[in-house]
Design a protein around this motif. Structure first.
Motif, PDB file in Angstrom:
ATOM      1  N   UNK A   1       0.808  -1.225   0.000  1.00  0.00           N
ATOM      2  CA  UNK A   1       0.000   0.000   0.000  1.00  0.00           C
ATOM      3  C   UNK A   1       0.834   1.264   0.000  1.00  0.00           C
ATOM      4  N   UNK A   2       2.072   1.164   0.448  1.00  0.00           N
ATOM      5  CA  UNK A   2       2.947   2.343   0.447  1.00  0.00           C
ATOM      6  C   UNK A   2       3.698   2.464  -0.874  1.00  0.00           C
ATOM      7  N   UNK A   3       3.184   1.848  -1.929  1.00  0.00           N
ATOM      8  CA  UNK A   3       3.957   1.705  -3.163  1.00  0.00           C
ATOM      9  C   UNK A   3       4.368   3.013  -3.822  1.00  0.00           C
ATOM     10  N   UNK A   4       3.683   4.101  -3.491  1.00  0.00           N
ATOM     11  CA  UNK A   4       4.100   5.390  -4.060  1.00  0.00           C
ATOM     12  C   UNK A   4       5.443   5.839  -3.494  1.00  0.00           C
ATOM     13  N   UNK A   5       5.748   5.375  -2.303  1.00  0.00           N
ATOM     14  CA  UNK A   5       6.921   5.882  -1.586  1.00  0.00           C
ATOM     15  C   UNK A   5       7.959   4.796  -1.326  1.00  0.00           C
ATOM     16  N   UNK A   6       7.493   3.588  -1.002  1.00  0.00           N
ATOM     17  CA  UNK A   6       8.438   2.555  -0.576  1.00  0.00           C
ATOM     18  C   UNK A   6       9.318   2.137  -1.744  1.00  0.00           C
ATOM     19  N   UNK A   7      10.538   1.737  -1.440  1.00  0.00           N
ATOM     20  CA  UNK A   7      11.500   1.445  -2.499  1.00  0.00           C
ATOM     21  C   UNK A   7      11.626  -0.056  -2.731  1.00  0.00           C
TER      22      UNK A   7
END
Lengths: 480, 383
Positions: free
Chosen positions: A131-137
Motif C-alpha cells: 500500500x505504500x507503493x508510491x513511496x516505498x522502495x
C-alpha cells in the motif's frame, strides 16, 4: 584514521551526515514507537560507494543499517546507536526496461510504483503492490519480501525478483540469482529476499514484469456478520476461483473511512468484502458472476459492482485509506500483521473481539482476507493511560495467530517489533539454524543487528507509544 | 566387496537418530529419494545411504486452506493424485517421477513453470534435519508469512548437500475447469516470437514450451474463457496451428514428448540450463550447430519465458557429448548435467564456471554441514 573520517573520505563529506538535528530524520522508520539516533548517516551515490562504506564498517567492526524510504512497519530500518545508516535514496535509476525479456533492472532506491510506471508504455507492470507503493522502495521490498493487496494471486517480492546485486557484510559485491530461475546451487537469492536487511545490502535488482491483465472487475459485498463474510471467502476459494484480491473491512474500519474520505462503503454494514478478479475477459466475467452468487449464498445483504475504473479507484482509495482514517476515530493505535489459515478467519476474529472486550479497548479490522493476513488495529488513548493494555493486546493477537497455526507476520516483517515474539513461533533449534545462515553471510553480525532474532537486550526494553510517521500524517502513505 | 549401510527412517525422530548415528560413525551420507535425479552434478562420495522413501506419509491436508503438509519422501505423483480428489494440485509438472523432497532439492519443474514458477514458489514451510541431527523448521502452514529466514530457499537446489528435507508444506492451486493446448510447428525463433505475442496479448498461457520443432502453449481457465482464448490464439498463430481441447490423448501426447525428452534414456546425456528469454533462438542454433559438428543426435525443449531449457544428447561417443556440453557451458554457464552418458564423467568436470556467489555457497555449506558429510562431492569442483 577513525572510521567516521574514513567514511567521509571514502564517500565525500557532502554524502555524510553527522549533525544531530539532521540525524533525527533517520531515527525511526514507520514503526515510530522505536527510535534510536545513529552515529552517522551516509548517502552513497553508487553501488561502489555502498561497498566502500561497508568495507570501512567491516574494517572497524561498526554495525550498519540499510534504509530505503523508511516506510517499514516493524522497525527493520531502526538504527543502531553506535552504528551508521546507509541510505539508498540516491540510488534511484531505472537502469533498463526490457519488454522482450519481460524484466526491468533498477537501483534499490526506485519506488515500487515507479517500476510499473516505467513499464507501462510496454503494457507491462510490476505485480507486488504494497500500500505504500508510491513511496516505498524496491530495495526495502526486497529486504522485507513485501506483498500487497494482490499477492493472493500474484505472490510476493520473492516470486518476482530474478537477480540482485548485493554488497555483502565484508564489502564484497556479488550477484545472487541470474538470467533465469535456473541457477545451479542453493537459492541464495530467495533466502536473501525477506531477510530484513540482515544478510547484505541490495544495490541493483532485476524484477520480472507481467503483461497487464485484459480485464479487471471489482465488487463490494456487504454482510450482516463477520462470520458470513469469512465464510464467503472460504466459499470463493473452494469454488476454485483465485481472485486478484479479497479484502475485508469491519464496521469500525468502515466508519473510520467514512469519517475521512468520500466513502463508497455502506455506513452501517457489519462487514464488507472487496473482491477483485482479473485476467482474460471471458474467464473473469464467468467467475465474477459466480463470486456474486457465492456471496449471496452466504447471506450478503448488498452487492455493489464497480461501474468503471474511476469507481474502482474509489473503492480502493477507501480500502487503502482505512489505516490512516483510523486516526480520526482514535488518538492512538497499534497495528498487527498476523496470519491465520484461511479456514480459521471467523474464529480468530471472534476471539480478537472477545479479547478486545476483556481489555476494554476497541479493535478495527481491515485486512487481506484471501490469504488470512490480518491487520487488527488496536485503538487506544495514550492520554487515558490505555497504552500498556493496548500493547499487550496487540502482542497477544499476534501470538494468537501463531497458536491457531499461522504466523506472526504476513508482510510487515519481524524487525525490532516482533523479535521478542519469535520464540512463540520457532524453537531454539529453528532460530539457531537460521542464525547459521546469518553467519554464513555475515560472520561478525554487523549487518542490521538486533532485528528478526530475539536478544535479551532488545526484549528487555519497552517501546514508546505509536506516533504517526510524518509521511503518514501527510497522507502520502497508508499503513497497510 | 564392501557393503553400504542404508538408513531408511519412517519418521522424523528416526531420521534425526539416523543422522546422529551416522555422525558418530563419521560416515559420509548420500541422500536418496526416488532416485530420478541421483546423477545430477557430481557423483557424491559416501559410506552410507539415507533413503527417504519410507517417509511418505500425508501429515495434514486441509482443502479449505489450500495447503498440504507431507513427509518429504512422498512420491510427488501420489500427492497429486490425493489432491486431485479435491480438485486441487501443486502447480508443478516435473517430468521426473521423484519425491516431494527431491523436487525441492533439485529445483526441478516442468512446462507450467512459465506461470507458476518452480518448487521455490510453491513451498511455504519445511522441516529439515542437519548433518549433526539438529531438527529445524521454517515457514509454516500459511501462504503469506515473512517470519524468520526461509530455509526452504537454501534447500532449493541443494542436491542433498545441506541437510535432509523431512517435511514439506506446499501451497495448492485449484485445478482449472477447462484446459487446452495450442500446437504450432515452427522453428525456435518463430516460437519465441509467437510466444511473445501470446504473453503480451494477455492471453495468459500457463505454459509456453518449444519442443523439438513445435510450439506448445497451454491455456487453463473457465470453459468459455479457454474457448475464447483459443480463438484468439489460433488467429495469432496462423496456418498450421492446431487447437487441442482438454487433457486427452492428443494434447497429452504432445506434453508427454516434452517429459520424455527431459528424462532421457540410458546412454543419453541430459543437460538443464538457464538463459534470458531472448536467447532461446540462439541456444537452439548452438545446439544444432554443435550436434552437427560432433555427429550427436541432439534435441531441445525450452520454456523460453521462464528461461529454462533442456538438451538431450543421444548417440556418438562420450567425447562428442563432452564437446557439446562444453560448448553449451561456455555460452550458458547456468548449466546442470542431469544425466551422464557412459564415460562422460571421465571427459568433463561435473560443473562448469561457478556462479558469482560461489563464495557464499561455500560459506552456507560450511555453516550447515561443516564436516562435509552430506552429498560430499556433489558440487565438486566448486566445493
Amino acid at each position: 584514521m577513525s572510521w567516521s573520517a574514513e567514511l567521509a573520505e571514502a564517500l565525500g563529506r557532502e554524502n555524510v551526515i553527522t549533525d544531530p538535528a539532521r540525524l533525527r530524520t533517520y531515527e525511526c522508520d514507520g514503526l515510530t514507537g522505536y527510535r534510536v539516533q545513529p552515529a552517522m548517516v551516509v548517502l552513497p551515490r553508487s553501488a561502489e560507494q555502498v561497498a566502500a562504506a561497508v568495507r570501512v564498517c567491516a574494517g572497524h567492526g561498526v554495525p550498519f543499517v540499510a534504509r530505503g524510504a523508511g516506510t517499514g512497519l516493524s522497525g527493520g530500518a531502526l538504527p543502531v546507536a553506535d552504528g551508521i545508516v546507509i541510505s539508498l535514496q540516491r540510488l534511484r535509476r531505472v537502469v533498463e526496461v526490457d519488454p522482450v525479456n519481460l524484466r526491468a533492472v533498477v537501483e534499490p532506491g526506485v519506488t515500487n510504483l515507479d517500476i510499473s510506471k516505467a513499464a507501462a508504455p510496454y503494457g507491462l507492470y510490476y505485480a507486488p503492490d504494497p500500500s505504500s507503493q508510491q513511496v516505498c522502495t524496491i530495495g526495502g521490498n526486497v529486504a522485507e519480501n513485501s506483498g500487497g493487496a494482490h499477492c493472493l494471486k500474484y505472490g510476493f517480492t520473492v516470486n518476482h525478483v530474478l537477480a540482485a546485486e548485493v554488497v555483502l557484510a565484508d564489502g564484497t559485491v556479488t550477484t545472487l540469482g541470474g538470467d533465469s530461475a535456473q541457477v545451479p546451487g542453493y537459492d541464495l537469492l530467495g533466502a536473501f529476499i525477506g531477510s530484513e536487511g540482515t544478510l547484505g545490502i541490495v544495490t541493483k535488482v532485476t524484477v520480472r514484469l507481467l503483461a497487464k491483465p485484459a480485464a479487471v472487475r471489482t465488487m463490494v459485498a456487504d454482510f450482516a456478520t463477520v462470520a458470513g463474510a469469512g465464510d464467503a471467502v472460504t466459499g470463493i476459494i473452494a469454488a476454485g476461483i483465485v481472485p486478484a484480491a479479497v479484502e475485508m473491512l469491519d464496521n469500525l474500519a468502515i466508519q473510520a473511512v467514512a469519517a475521512s474520505t468520500e466513502s463508497v462503503y455502506t455506513p452501517d454494514t457489519v462487514a464488507a468484502l472487496v473482491v477483485e478478479l482479473d485476467g482474460p475477459p471471458d474467464d473473469v466475467a464467468e467467475q465474477f458472476d459466480e463470486v456474486q452468487e457465492i456471496c449471496r449464498q452466504h447471506g450478503s445483504t448488498k452487492i455493489m459492482l464497480a461501474r468503471d475504473a474511476d469507481h474502482r479507484a474509489l473503492i480502493w482509495k477507501g480500502r487503502k485509506a482505512a489505516f490512516a482514517a483510523v486516526g480520526r476515530i482514535s488518538p492512538n493505535y497499534f497495528v498487527q500483521d498476523g496470519v491465520v489459515p484461511r479456514g480459521r478467519l471467523a474464529e480468530v476474529l471472534g476471539r480478537i473481539a472477545a479479547m478486545a472486550d476483556d481489555a476494554g479497548v476497541r479493535v478495527a479490522n481491515v485486512f487481506h482476507a484471501g490469504d488470512g493476513n490480518l491487520h487488527p488495529l488496536v485503538l487506544y488513548s495514550e492520554a487515558e493511560g490505555q497504552h500498556d493494555r493496548a500493547e499487550r493486546l496487540s502482542t497477544q493477537i499476534a501470538e494468537l495467530c501463531v497458536e491457531l497455526g499461522g504466523s506472526l507476520s504476513g508482510e510487515h516483517g519481524i524487525g525490532a517489533d516482533k523479535a521478542c515474539s519469535m520464540p512463540r513461533m520457532f524453537g531454539e533449534d529453528d532460530l539457531a539454524t537460521m542464525l547459521r545462515l546469518r553467519t554464513a553471510f555475515d560472520p561478525d553480525g554487523l549487518c542490521n543487528p538486533g532485528k528478526v532474532f530475539p536478544t535479551p537486550r532488545l526484549c528487555g526494553e519497552r517501546p514508546g507509544p505509536y506516533r504517526p510517521h510524518p509521511l503518514e500524517e501527510a497522507g502520502v502513505i497508508e499503513r497497510l | 566387496m564392501s557393503t553400504v549401510t542404508t538408513y531408511r527412517p519412517a519418521a522424523l525422530a528416526e531420521l534425526r537418530d539416523a543422522l546422529v548415528d551416522s555422525a558418530r560413525a563419521g560416515e559420509r551420507l548420500a541422500i536418496a529419494g526416488g532416485g530420478s535425479a541421483a546423477a545430477w552434478g557430481g557423483a557424491p562420495r559416501y559410506d552410507a545411504v539415507l533413503d527417504t522413501t519410507a517417509m511418505s506419509g500425508l501429515i495434514a491436508y486441509n482443502p479449505t486452506d489450500m495447503t498440504v503438509a507431507v513427509q518429504a519422501g512422498m512420491p510427488f505423483a501420489a500427492l497429486q493424485e490425493t489432491l486431485a480428489g479435491n480438485g486441487q494440485w501443486v502447480a508443478l509438472d516435473p517430468a521426473r517421477a521423484g519425491t516431494v523432497g527431491g523436487l525441492v532439492a533439485t529445483a526441478d519443474a516442468g512446462p507450467v513453470r512459465h506461470a507458476f514458477g518452480t518448487s521455490r514458489d510453491c513451498v511455504i514451510g519445511v522441516t529439515v534435519v542437519l548433518a549433526d541431527g539438529t531438527v529445524a523448521r521454517s515457514g509454516g502452514h500459511v501462504i503469506k508469512n515473512v517470519a524468520g529466514y526461509d530455509l526452504a530457499k537454501v534447500f532449493h537446489g541443494s542436491l542433498g548437500t545441506l541437510g535432509v528435507l523431512a517435511e514439506v508444506v506446499l501451497r495448492l492451486h485449484p485445478r482449472p475447469a477447462a484446459t487446452a493446448t495450442l500446437a504450432v510447428p515452427c522453428d525456435a525463433a518463430a516460437a519465441f516470437d509467437l510466444g511473445g505475442r501470446l504473453v503480451h496479448g494477455s492471453l495468459e498461457p500457463v505454459a509456453v514450451e518449444w519442443c523439438d520443432g513445435t510450439l506448445l502453449a497451454r491455456f487453463d481457465g473457465t470453459a468459455g474463457g479457454v474457448e475464447d482464448r483459443g480463438r484468439r490464439a489460433m488467429a495469432l498463430a496462423g496456418a498450421g496451428a492446431e487447437w487441442l481441447p482438454g487433457d486427452d490423448h492428443r494434447a497429452g501426447a504432445r506434453w508427454s514428448a516434452v517429459a520424455d525428452l527431459v528424462r532421457g534414456a540410458d546412454g543419453d546425456t541430459v543437460v538443464r540450463l538457464g538463459a534470458a528469454p531472448d536467447r532461446a533462438p540462439s541456444l537452439a542454433a548452438l545446439v544444432d550447430r554443435e550436434a552437427r559438428a560432433h555427429a550427436v543426435d541432439a534435441a531441445l525443449t525450452s520454456s523460453p519465458f521462464a528461461g529454462a531449457h533442456t538438451v538431450r544428447l543421444r548417440g556418438a561417443t562420450a567425447a562428442a557429448h563432452a564437446a557439446v556440453v562444453i560448448a553449451l557451458r561456455t555460452e550458458f554457464p547456468a548449466t546442470t548435467v542431469c544425466r551422464w552418458a557412459d564415460g562422460l564423467h571421465d571427459e568433463l568436470p561435473a560443473w562448469g564456471e561457478p556462479p558469482p556467489a560461489v563464495a557464499v555457497l561455500r560459506a552456507v555449506k560450511r555453516a550447515f554441514d561443516p564436516d562435509d558429510r552430506l552429498g560430499s562431492g556433489r558440487f565438486a569442483p566448486w566445493f
